[in-house]
Design a protein around this motif. Structure first.
Motif, PDB file in Angstrom:
ATOM      1  N   GLY A   1       5.168  -7.739  -7.664  1.00 23.38           N
ATOM      2  CA  GLY A   1       3.747  -7.460  -7.582  1.00 23.38           C
ATOM      3  C   GLY A   1       3.199  -6.905  -8.884  1.00 23.38           C
ATOM      4  O   GLY A   1       3.898  -6.762  -9.889  1.00 23.38           O
ATOM      5  N   VAL A   2       1.927  -6.583  -8.864  1.00 21.76           N
ATOM      6  CA  VAL A   2       1.242  -6.042 -10.034  1.00 21.76           C
ATOM      7  C   VAL A   2       1.726  -4.618 -10.269  1.00 21.76           C
ATOM      8  O   VAL A   2       1.640  -3.771  -9.380  1.00 21.76           O
ATOM      9  CB  VAL A   2      -0.286  -6.053  -9.828  1.00 21.76           C
ATOM     10  CG1 VAL A   2      -1.000  -5.481 -11.046  1.00 21.76           C
ATOM     11  CG2 VAL A   2      -0.752  -7.475  -9.544  1.00 21.76           C
ATOM     12  N   PRO A   3       2.285  -4.312 -11.463  1.00 21.88           N
ATOM     13  CA  PRO A   3       2.761  -2.945 -11.701  1.00 21.88           C
ATOM     14  C   PRO A   3       1.612  -1.998 -11.995  1.00 21.88           C
ATOM     15  O   PRO A   3       0.487  -2.416 -12.237  1.00 21.88           O
ATOM     16  CB  PRO A   3       3.655  -3.118 -12.930  1.00 21.88           C
ATOM     17  CG  PRO A   3       3.031  -4.261 -13.682  1.00 21.88           C
ATOM     18  CD  PRO A   3       2.495  -5.189 -12.623  1.00 21.88           C
TER      19      PRO A   3
ATOM     20  N   GLU B   1       9.426  -1.997  12.985  1.00 25.15           N
ATOM     21  CA  GLU B   1      10.538  -2.177  12.060  1.00 25.15           C
ATOM     22  C   GLU B   1      10.414  -3.487  11.302  1.00 25.15           C
ATOM     23  O   GLU B   1      10.677  -3.551  10.091  1.00 25.15           O
ATOM     24  CB  GLU B   1      11.875  -2.127  12.817  1.00 25.15           C
ATOM     25  CG  GLU B   1      12.192  -0.788  13.451  1.00 25.15           C
ATOM     26  CD  GLU B   1      12.593   0.274  12.431  1.00 25.15           C
ATOM     27  OE1 GLU B   1      12.722  -0.072  11.234  1.00 25.15           O
ATOM     28  OE2 GLU B   1      12.772   1.435  12.840  1.00 25.15           O
ATOM     29  N   LYS B   2      10.012  -4.544  11.990  1.00 24.12           N
ATOM     30  CA  LYS B   2       9.875  -5.844  11.344  1.00 24.12           C
ATOM     31  C   LYS B   2       8.743  -5.831  10.312  1.00 24.12           C
ATOM     32  O   LYS B   2       8.897  -6.362   9.199  1.00 24.12           O
ATOM     33  CB  LYS B   2       9.625  -6.929  12.388  1.00 24.12           C
ATOM     34  CG  LYS B   2      10.824  -7.219  13.277  1.00 24.12           C
ATOM     35  CD  LYS B   2      11.987  -7.795  12.473  1.00 24.12           C
ATOM     36  CE  LYS B   2      13.152  -8.158  13.364  1.00 24.12           C
ATOM     37  NZ  LYS B   2      14.306  -8.679  12.587  1.00 24.12           N
ATOM     38  N   LEU B   3       7.600  -5.265  10.668  1.00 27.34           N
ATOM     39  CA  LEU B   3       6.480  -5.212   9.724  1.00 27.34           C
ATOM     40  C   LEU B   3       6.822  -4.335   8.520  1.00 27.34           C
ATOM     41  O   LEU B   3       6.516  -4.679   7.369  1.00 27.34           O
ATOM     42  CB  LEU B   3       5.233  -4.688  10.425  1.00 27.34           C
ATOM     43  CG  LEU B   3       4.540  -5.645  11.393  1.00 27.34           C
ATOM     44  CD1 LEU B   3       3.472  -4.896  12.193  1.00 27.34           C
ATOM     45  CD2 LEU B   3       3.916  -6.815  10.642  1.00 27.34           C
TER      46      LEU B   3
ATOM     47  N   TRP C   1       8.468  -3.960   2.695  1.00 30.49           N
ATOM     48  CA  TRP C   1       9.423  -3.297   1.815  1.00 30.49           C
ATOM     49  C   TRP C   1      10.198  -4.333   0.997  1.00 30.49           C
ATOM     50  O   TRP C   1      10.389  -4.204  -0.206  1.00 30.49           O
ATOM     51  CB  TRP C   1      10.382  -2.438   2.645  1.00 30.49           C
ATOM     52  CG  TRP C   1      11.400  -1.686   1.818  1.00 30.49           C
ATOM     53  CD1 TRP C   1      11.232  -1.179   0.558  1.00 30.49           C
ATOM     54  CD2 TRP C   1      12.743  -1.400   2.184  1.00 30.49           C
ATOM     55  NE1 TRP C   1      12.384  -0.574   0.121  1.00 30.49           N
ATOM     56  CE2 TRP C   1      13.335  -0.686   1.113  1.00 30.49           C
ATOM     57  CE3 TRP C   1      13.504  -1.638   3.329  1.00 30.49           C
ATOM     58  CZ2 TRP C   1      14.648  -0.240   1.134  1.00 30.49           C
ATOM     59  CZ3 TRP C   1      14.809  -1.180   3.356  1.00 30.49           C
ATOM     60  CH2 TRP C   1      15.373  -0.496   2.270  1.00 30.49           C
ATOM     61  N   GLU C   2      10.602  -5.411   1.662  1.00 35.70           N
ATOM     62  CA  GLU C   2      11.442  -6.414   1.025  1.00 35.70           C
ATOM     63  C   GLU C   2      10.647  -7.398   0.175  1.00 35.70           C
ATOM     64  O   GLU C   2      11.231  -8.103  -0.665  1.00 35.70           O
ATOM     65  CB  GLU C   2      12.232  -7.168   2.093  1.00 35.70           C
ATOM     66  CG  GLU C   2      13.202  -6.279   2.863  1.00 35.70           C
ATOM     67  CD  GLU C   2      13.754  -6.955   4.104  1.00 35.70           C
ATOM     68  OE1 GLU C   2      13.500  -8.170   4.259  1.00 35.70           O
ATOM     69  OE2 GLU C   2      14.408  -6.280   4.913  1.00 35.70           O
TER      70      GLU C   2
ATOM     71  N   SER D   1       2.086   0.651   3.377  1.00 35.12           N
ATOM     72  CA  SER D   1       3.036   1.472   4.131  1.00 35.12           C
ATOM     73  C   SER D   1       2.786   1.257   5.617  1.00 35.12           C
ATOM     74  O   SER D   1       1.639   1.104   6.048  1.00 35.12           O
ATOM     75  CB  SER D   1       2.893   2.951   3.773  1.00 35.12           C
ATOM     76  OG  SER D   1       1.590   3.423   4.076  1.00 35.12           O
ATOM     77  N   VAL D   2       3.859   1.254   6.403  1.00 38.10           N
ATOM     78  CA  VAL D   2       3.769   0.980   7.845  1.00 38.10           C
ATOM     79  C   VAL D   2       4.327   2.185   8.597  1.00 38.10           C
ATOM     80  O   VAL D   2       5.393   2.704   8.245  1.00 38.10           O
ATOM     81  CB  VAL D   2       4.538  -0.297   8.218  1.00 38.10           C
ATOM     82  CG1 VAL D   2       4.342  -0.629   9.703  1.00 38.10           C
ATOM     83  CG2 VAL D   2       4.084  -1.479   7.356  1.00 38.10           C
TER      84      VAL D   2
END
Length: 591
Positions: free
Chosen positions: A431-433, A453-455, A460-461, A471-472
């Motif tokens: 992504g954009v730093p 957990e999936k979202l 995250w990955e 953030s979830v």
């Protein structure tokens, strides 16, 4: 803060110099950054010692003092960011201390830059004068909402004050209430009862209980009755008292001892009384003395056609003279009240914005108690407060598979298609730093943790294509619904309220949990359509709801004027069918 520490270091207890003075140029930079003269800054912050004033700063402080005292209410922008919120300062917030003007802490309250000034009475919706410590959420909730909510009409505010006076005059502990109980015990109606009552039975899930109590409250507003809520199922433990100097809870010792077991087969139900002709609507206006002292109104999901005559004008003319009504419903019956011609004019005056009915009633009635409010505020401050955007996703699983990949796909497609969540890059892409990227917090509420957990793993990955930092979060996962469990309901109520504090909301079709959240927050959600089967992802996956108001799941299908079956979604323009339940009814606002 650095400037203040240097000023403190310059003077010892005896007033002598104790540290090397700050260079003049640095002092000017510090003052420019603050935007105030030293004494003005000290006065505004109500601390730091007084020092010798320059002529320029003394004159400026005199001007500021005069401005604060002559203007009843003013707004000062604090901070150097253009997005900093306004702080309202009124003369009541300004006090004198040793000849200097100070601001009280409450006037400059700000947490995370969002809660500086707020309308704690919600535009006149709430009454002033409650003990704030006994129910902190009542006056603090507005601090946690980015959107102020709809403004109530002056007529609604006036009607609420009248209802509060009625509750005090006729509620538990009054002579009028004692007299009404004696009439109920005797089984005989008075010719002219001083006060009339509606008892709302509380049962099923928390969302159902809230919608039932809200429906009962609107009905008593329209019919000048006192509302008494069955205290079982934590109704007396999750919520603060909404009425000042009285209670909305039905006290112990109610003469109808088995009222919580009333059902469709109860002889005193309105439908059964019509069938047995104990009540007749074809003989004109029947005086109260010739009517039963109470009637049970059964508006549950299994109500009969005769029970639903409750939504007809001629039946309301009879019911208005029955001193005691006991109502059971597991639904939001308010759209049905718009079918009653005799209520329509008053409803229009109370709610000029028709789709805000539950929005106003919910914010007036349902205040989390201090325990639940602690759950709400602690979670909000820890995980949601600093995010630039907040997205709520409410997941209710109706199918046989509690962890459904198809439902997860539906949620993801909906949120990304409607740009509530960003698309994901491939695993090898970055992504954009940079530290100034946009932040988005996703609040998931579900009995299951699998969807959260999936979202969370997805964001995250993989990097977000937009460069946003996502953030979830999920407050709890109880795995299955526990009816009557206090801790379970407390968490559910906290999560409903947290959902209502989000900026955008995705809800599950048919869910009363989601209905309450969207109404409290004034949010028109994206609704996840129910699939034809558990292995099918609907296309489109979701749709924007037509209004924030909840759906009535078990409406009548009868035209009272024509006395025949009819599509009640086409009788009045204020009511149409729900997008998540084709036979349900929903209030819409048409300009």
């Amino acid at each position: 803060m650095r400037a203040m520490r240097q000023r403190e270091a310059k003077s010892g207890v005896d007033g002598t110099a104790t540290a090397t003075p700050t260079p003049w140029k640095e002092q000017q930079q510090q003052r420019s950054a603050v935007g105030l003269c030293p004494d003005a800054e000290a006065a505004a912050l109500a601390f730091a010692p007084r020092t010798k004033k320059s002529p320029y700063c003394s004159a400026l402080n005199v001007v500021l003092a005069g401005f604060m005292l002559t203007v009843p209410a003013m707004v000062i922008l604090l901070g150097v960011r253009t997005s900093a919120p306004a702080v309202r300062i009124s003369p009541a917030d300004v006090v004198r201390s040793g000849g200097s003007l100070l601001l009280t802490v409450s006037s400059v309250l700000s947490v995370s830059g969002e809660r500086s000034y707020y309308d704690k009475l919600l535009g006149g919706l709430l009454a002033d004068g409650f003990d704030e410590g006994s129910c902190r959420s009542r006056y603090q909730s507005a601090m946690y909402r980015r959107r102020p909510g709809r403004q109530p009409s002056a007529h609604l505010a006036s009607k609420l004050r009248q209802q509060e006076a009625l509750q005090r005059r006729c509620g538990p502990g009054t002579a009028a209430y004692s007299n009404a109980l004696e009439q109920l015990r005797s089984g005989k109606s008075a010719a002219s009862p001083e006060c009339k009552y509606l008892v709302s039975i509380s049962y099923r899930g928390l969302g159902n209980r809230i919608l039932a109590a809200a429906s009962a409250f609107l009905y008593v507003l329209l019919t000048d009755r006192v509302l008494l809520v069955d205290p079982s199922n934590e109704m007396g433990e999750l919520f603060c008292e909404p009425f000042p100097d009285t209670t909305w809870l039905l006290p112990p010792g109610f003469p109808l001892a088995s009222y919580t077991n009333f059902s469709i087969s109860t002889a005193e139900s309105y439908g059964n009384m019509l069938r047995s002709k104990a009540i007749r609507t074809d003989v004109g206006d029947v005086p109260a003395a010739r009517l039963p002292v109470f009637s049970y109104v059964h508006l549950d999901h299994d109500a009969t056609e005769q029970d639903k005559f409750f939504f007809c004008d001629e039946d309301q003319r009879v019911l208005r003279n029955v001193p005691w009504l006991v109502m059971r419903t597991d639904s939001y019956i308010v759209p049905g009240l718009f079918l009653v011609t005799g209520f329509q004019e008053e409803l229009g005056r109370l709610f000029p914005e028709l789709d805000a009915v539950f929005h106003h009633i919910g914010r007036y009635l349902f205040h989390p108690n201090n325990h639940v409010w602690g759950l709400v505020t602690r979670y909000y401050d820890a995980y949601l407060a600093t995010a630039q955007r907040r997205v709520g996703i409410q997941v209710r699983v109706f199918g046989s598979q509690p962890n459904s990949p198809e439902l997860l796909e539906q949620i993801t497609k909906c949120a990304q298609k409607e740009r509530l969540l960003p698309e994901l890059l491939a695993a090898a892409e970055h992504g954009v730093p940079g530290p100034r990227r946009n932040t988005k917090a996703v609040l998931v509420t579900s009995l299951k943790s699998w969807y959260y957990e999936k979202l969370k793993g997805m964001y995250w990955e993989h990097a977000a294509a937009t460069g946003e930092a996502v953030s979830v979060h999920q407050p709890s996962h109880e795995e299955f619904q526990r009816f009557g469990a206090k801790s379970h309901d407390a968490k559910a109520w906290a999560e409903i309220y947290l959902l209502s504090l989000t900026d955008e909301l995705v809800t599950t079709a048919w869910s009363t949990f989601g209905y309450v959240a969207q109404g409290l927050g004034g949010l028109r959600p994206w609704v996840l359509y129910r699939p034809d089967n558990d292995t099918h992802v609907p296309d489109p996956p979701c749709g924007r709801d037509v209004s924030m108001d909840p759906c009535f799941h078990a409406p009548p299908f009868y035209d009272c004027r024509l006395k025949r079956g009819a599509d009640t979604g086409k009788i009045v323009p204020q009511v149409q069918h729900c997008i998540d339940m084709s036979w349900g009814l929903k209030i819409v606002h048409r300009s």
